[in-house]
Design a protein around this motif. Structure first.
Motif, mmCIF file in Angstrom:
data_model
loop_
_atom_site.group_PDB
_atom_site.id
_atom_site.type_symbol
_atom_site.label_atom_id
_atom_site.label_comp_id
_atom_site.label_asym_id
_atom_site.label_seq_id
_atom_site.Cartn_x
_atom_site.Cartn_y
_atom_site.Cartn_z
ATOM 1 N N PHE A 283 -46.706 59.434 -81.022
ATOM 2 C CA PHE A 283 -45.827 60.248 -81.871
ATOM 3 C C PHE A 283 -46.529 61.030 -82.988
ATOM 4 C CE2 PHE A 283 -43.136 56.645 -80.438
ATOM 5 C CZ PHE A 283 -42.214 57.366 -79.684
ATOM 6 N N ILE B 12 -38.466 59.533 -85.776
ATOM 7 C CA ILE B 12 -38.505 58.957 -84.428
ATOM 8 C C ILE B 12 -37.084 58.567 -84.014
ATOM 9 C CG2 ILE B 12 -39.600 57.257 -82.914
ATOM 10 C CD1 ILE B 12 -41.464 56.550 -85.270
ATOM 11 N N GLN B 13 -36.674 58.982 -82.835
ATOM 12 C CA GLN B 13 -35.394 58.555 -82.277
ATOM 13 C C GLN B 13 -35.610 57.287 -81.456
ATOM 14 O OE1 GLN B 13 -32.666 60.105 -83.263
ATOM 15 N NE2 GLN B 13 -33.972 61.553 -84.390
ATOM 16 N N TRP B 14 -34.650 56.385 -81.499
ATOM 17 C CA TRP B 14 -34.801 55.110 -80.779
ATOM 18 C C TRP B 14 -34.964 55.313 -79.279
ATOM 19 C CZ3 TRP B 14 -35.813 50.120 -81.543
ATOM 20 C CH2 TRP B 14 -35.854 49.669 -82.884
ATOM 21 N N GLU B 15 -34.285 56.329 -78.722
ATOM 22 C CA GLU B 15 -34.403 56.592 -77.287
ATOM 23 C C GLU B 15 -35.857 56.912 -76.924
ATOM 24 O OE1 GLU B 15 -30.459 57.005 -78.802
ATOM 25 O OE2 GLU B 15 -32.251 58.155 -79.360
ATOM 26 N N SER B 16 -36.490 57.718 -77.769
ATOM 27 C CA SER B 16 -37.882 58.104 -77.549
ATOM 28 C C SER B 16 -38.818 56.910 -77.733
ATOM 29 C CB SER B 16 -38.258 59.222 -78.522
ATOM 30 O OG SER B 16 -39.566 59.644 -78.312
ATOM 31 N N ALA C 3 -38.502 54.755 -74.670
ATOM 32 C CA ALA C 3 -39.106 55.441 -73.517
ATOM 33 C C ALA C 3 -40.634 55.380 -73.557
ATOM 34 C CB ALA C 3 -38.648 56.899 -73.482
ATOM 35 N N ASN C 4 -41.222 55.503 -74.744
ATOM 36 C CA ASN C 4 -42.684 55.468 -74.874
ATOM 37 C C ASN C 4 -43.242 54.046 -74.906
ATOM 38 O OD1 ASN C 4 -44.036 58.320 -75.463
ATOM 39 N ND2 ASN C 4 -41.976 58.358 -76.313
#
Length: 307
Positions: free
Chosen positions: A204, A214-218, A221-222
């Motif tokens: 990031f 930072i989004q939690w989905e990202s 995913a990472n």
């Protein structure tokens, strides 16, 4: 060195740079956050925050946003204290308006002084090279030698670098460094460089770039291998409090770093948030966290610990 030099340092990292060059006795005033080395803590405090530093992360974030939107600075300079101290030099920064007193604020304060006209030195570090350049610049300003200091710092970095150089990609973990918890933000600027030097792959964040949300989905995913908390201005105890709030998120347990027990908290205030000599300690702390089989500097418990 001229014995008539009187330095006011308004940035913790600058205070550490000045002290590392053997000039601690020349510091006559400091910011409210300058606390290292310990012998400078008796110097008069020349700044104060305009927000409640004991509020929650979200509370601090909202207060600072309100101040900036109102075109007010985040910190206040005590001009009356500066007037009494009559400094010959003031060291500030032009790197982040939220981290410390900014250059325009200092210029405005100096314009109000009657009994002195101090020279303003403004630092703007974003990388380790910038920090080395700042140390050199400060040494030239006060006519002292920086060679021994810089050689020592650079040698320590090279030791870390050489020990992780042969690692494969599979042996260099994906690392998320958290610079703020609510809202969730990366740690950036020099941090990606430090992670790389310590044998990790940063997620990031980009070198020489400011923090990002930072989004939690990202995040899911990472799926980082390692998560390291280093919130700006927080010590180990405060960081632990903030990190534990984040562990309550419903997606927390899905993360690989959580499942493998590789979530860590650090003393960001003392190390990672200060672009001065102790950024080298920060590299060593990261090396210890990421590769405990290779490094053991003894920072655990004071510089970092497992969450």
């Amino acid at each position: 060195m001229n014995n008539n030099i009187k330095i006011v340092s308004l940035v913790p990292s600058a205070t550490e740079i000045v002290a590392s060059l053997g000039l601690a006795d020349a510091i006559v005033g400091r910011s409210h956050e300058c606390d290292y080395p310990p012998e400078i803590q008796d110097r008069p405090v020349c700044t104060k925050p305009r927000f409640n530093a004991y509020a929650s992360s979200s509370g601090i974030h909202d207060q600072i946003n309100d101040l900036l939107q109102s075109a007010l600075s985040v910190y206040e300079i005590k001009v009356d204290v500066l007037e009494k101290l009559q400094p010959t030099h003031i060291i500030t920064q032009d790197q982040c308006d939220i981290c410390a007193v900014s250059l325009p604020e200092v210029e405005q304060a100096v314009s109000k002084l009657i009994n002195s006209s101090p020279r303003i030195i403004s630092l703007q570090p974003n990388t380790l090279e910038d920090v080395w350049a700042d140390i050199e610049r400060v040494s030239h300003t006060f006519n002292v030698d920086s060679l021994k200091v810089l050689d020592n710092l650079e040698a320590r970095v090279k030791i870390c670098q050489s020990k992780v150089q042969g690692l494969s990609v599979a042996e260099t973990p994906k690392v998320l460094c958290i610079g703020w918890t609510e809202p969730l933000m990366t740690a950036a600027n020099w941090i990606p460089e430090l992670i790389n030097l310590a044998g990790g792959q940063i997620l990031f964040s980009l070198v020489d770039r400011p923090p990002s949300y930072i989004q939690w989905e990202s995040l899911v995913a990472n799926n980082p291998d390692v998560i390291i908390f280093m919130p700006c201005g927080f010590d180990l105890q405060r960081t632990q409090q903030e990190a534990k709030l984040l562990t309550q998120h419903p997606q927390w347990e899905k993360l690989h770093a959580v499942q493998t027990g590789r979530v860590f908290i650090t003393n960001g205030s003392a190390y990672f948030n200060r672009p001065g000599p102790r950024l080298v300690d920060s590299v060593e702390i990261l090396a210890e966290i990421l590769h405990p089989d290779i490094f053991d500097y003894g920072y655990e418990g004071s510089g970092w610990q497992v969450l």
